[in-house]
Design an enzyme around this catalytic site. Structure first.
Site, PDB file in Angstrom:
ATOM      1  N   PHE A 140      51.548  23.540  24.547  1.00 62.43           N
ATOM      2  CA  PHE A 140      50.263  24.228  24.616  1.00 62.43           C
ATOM      3  C   PHE A 140      49.477  23.628  25.764  1.00 62.43           C
ATOM      4  CE2 PHE A 140      45.831  24.872  23.189  1.00 62.43           C
ATOM      5  CZ  PHE A 140      45.859  26.184  22.718  1.00 62.43           C
ATOM      6  N   ILE A 174      50.263  16.850  27.809  1.00 64.20           N
ATOM      7  CA  ILE A 174      50.808  17.960  27.031  1.00 64.20           C
ATOM      8  C   ILE A 174      51.984  17.475  26.185  1.00 64.20           C
ATOM      9  CG2 ILE A 174      51.727  20.289  27.127  1.00 64.20           C
ATOM     10  CD1 ILE A 174      48.819  19.912  28.215  1.00 64.20           C
ATOM     11  N   THR A 175      51.792  17.427  24.877  1.00 64.71           N
ATOM     12  CA  THR A 175      52.871  17.045  23.964  1.00 64.71           C
ATOM     13  C   THR A 175      53.995  18.074  24.018  1.00 64.71           C
ATOM     14  OG1 THR A 175      51.344  15.898  22.489  1.00 64.71           O
ATOM     15  CG2 THR A 175      53.441  16.590  21.544  1.00 64.71           C
ATOM     16  N   SER A 248      40.224  28.371  18.607  1.00 62.93           N
ATOM     17  CA  SER A 248      40.681  28.625  17.243  1.00 62.93           C
ATOM     18  C   SER A 248      42.026  27.953  16.992  1.00 62.93           C
ATOM     19  CB  SER A 248      40.772  30.129  16.969  1.00 62.93           C
ATOM     20  OG  SER A 248      41.817  30.722  17.716  1.00 62.93           O
ATOM     21  N   CYS A 249      42.867  27.882  18.023  1.00 58.31           N
ATOM     22  CA  CYS A 249      44.135  27.156  17.895  1.00 58.31           C
ATOM     23  C   CYS A 249      43.867  25.675  17.658  1.00 58.31           C
ATOM     24  CB  CYS A 249      44.982  27.337  19.151  1.00 58.31           C
ATOM     25  SG  CYS A 249      45.503  29.035  19.494  1.00 58.31           S
ATOM     26  N   GLU A 374      42.369  16.624  20.509  1.00 55.81           N
ATOM     27  CA  GLU A 374      41.811  17.690  19.663  1.00 55.81           C
ATOM     28  C   GLU A 374      40.316  17.487  19.425  1.00 55.81           C
ATOM     29  OE1 GLU A 374      43.953  19.842  19.438  1.00 55.81           O
ATOM     30  OE2 GLU A 374      45.915  18.962  19.092  1.00 55.81           O
TER      31      GLU A 374
END
Length: 395
Positions: A140, A174-175, A248-249, A374
């Site tokens: 993502f 980015i994981t 929203s993700c 996050e």
């Protein structure tokens, strides 16, 4: 009731939270706990020390086989589990290691959720079944080298060229990036921010892995580089316009963190509790000293309050009543308290607390990343501050 016997006190579940769970909830938890005990715990200290997750593709397929990828989504090979069950899975995965929970969160709550929620039926059919099985790993792309907490300032740009789109830009931290088969990438366009489904074998796409991390070492973290990546019109997420899509993700992923952080805290607390009963100083176990008992009591209170909070938010999510501000409440509290539990556990273990023979220092360093990603502490404080006062202090 006056003559009935009370259940025994359980030091590992002092509030009897298990009474809130259904048989199916417990079965999901045991499945994930047993998988982690078999496939992660015997090896994770070595992965962490080497800074590698060499079996990530195998683990992804195994996680797919037990239904842990996109598990709260419905259809397309997903398990359709409740959000409480997904939370319990996150707790058990992060009790093993934050990197393993991050693999599952990014796959299911970010990449798969974005396609499931905002994608076309063609995109869902093409990607979700293979992602649910672990055949394809997703990532993502939102955060950029110079843009973190303010995603509206992203510089990655997508330009129309006939019927195609051409993407240029960079994404950072980015994981799963360098092992992903598909990336959900957010970019500016002339009409605002849009999401794109990017096959990672597209010409111009690369994902160099980020090394020299001192946190989330048993996890794959990468930069995404997009140099004139040409995509067809069908690569756009049709419902993913504006910042509402990626935010929203993120809210969905943060919910998993609310549970997961308590897994790292539980692992550290249990290590400290067991150690306190066997480590002797001044002729008796250190668990028999008042100061050690005070630490254990305080940790138990915060740990199980956090689990109760996570369960409450899960029930609200299952009822369709969970607000983003409530997710911020949970993420802010639970990660902050989990780090404190890890640090206090380390003091009980003394010098042994810094050894990889015990999980405490590994969890503590991992949670330093979880605290930031996050949404930082400050961002969640401001989200709650705005909700409480009605005044926007972001700008």
């Amino acid at each position: 009731m006056s003559g009935s016997a009370l259940p025994p006190f359980d030091p590992y579940d002092p509030l009897g939270i298990d009474d809130l769970l259904s048989d199916e909830d417990r079965a999901v938890r045991e499945t994930v706990r047993n998988w982690a005990a078999d496939r992660v715990l015997p090896y994770v200290a070595d992965w962490y020390e080497s800074g590698e997750l060499p079996v990530i593709r195998e683990l992804a397929r195994e996680l797919g086989a037990i239904g842990a990828l996109g598990m709260s989504l419905t259809g397309y090979g997903c398990a359709g589990a409740s959000n409480v069950q997904y939370g319990l899975a996150c707790l058990e995965l992060e009790a093993a290691d934050s990197g393993i929970r991050s693999l599952v969160s990014v796959q299911g709550s970010l990449a798969m959720y974005a396609i499931h929620r905002f994608g076309s039926e063609e995109q869902r059919q093409e990607w979700l079944p293979r992602m649910a099985s672990g055949e394809v790993i997703g990532c993502f792309g939102l955060t950029e080298p110079d843009v973190g907490s303010d995603p509206a300032g992203m510089r990655t740009y997508a330009k129309r060229d006939g019927d195609d789109w051409v993407l240029n830009g960079r994404k950072m931290w980015i994981t799963n990036g360098s092992v992903a088969g598909v990336a959900v990438v957010w970019a500016r366009t002339d009409d605002g921010i849009r999401g794109f489904v990017v096959p990672t074998d597209a010409p111009g796409f690369s994902a160099p892995e980020i090394k020299h991390k001192w946190s989330l070492r048993a996890s794959v973290t990468s930069e995404l580089v997009l140099d004139d990546v040409r995509l067809p019109a069908g690569a756009v997420l049709p419902e993913g316009a504006g910042l509402k899509g990626p935010l929203s993700c993120l809210s969905h992923a943060r919910y998993g963190i609310v549970w997961g952080a308590m897994g790292a805290a539980r692992s550290s607390f249990v290590s400290a509790l067991e150690y306190s009963k066997t480590r002797e100083q001044f002729g008796r176990p250190i668990g028999g000293f008042q100061l050690t008992q005070a630490k254990l009591a305080d940790m138990a209170v915060e740990l199980h309050k956090g689990i109760l909070l996570a369960h409450h938010l899960g029930q609200r999510m299952d009822a369709g009543r969970l607000r983003p501000e409530q997710v911020s409440f949970g993420k802010l509290n639970n990660v902050r308290e989990a780090i404190e539990i890890c640090r206090t556990s380390r003091t009980i273990l003394g010098a042994n607390g810094i050894s990889l023979e015990y999980p405490v220092m590994r969890h503590a360093t991992n949670l330093e990343s979880v605290l930031t990603y996050e949404g930082t502490v400050e961002m969640h404080q401001l989200v709650l501050g705005k909700a409480l006062t009605g005044l926007d202090a972001f700008r």
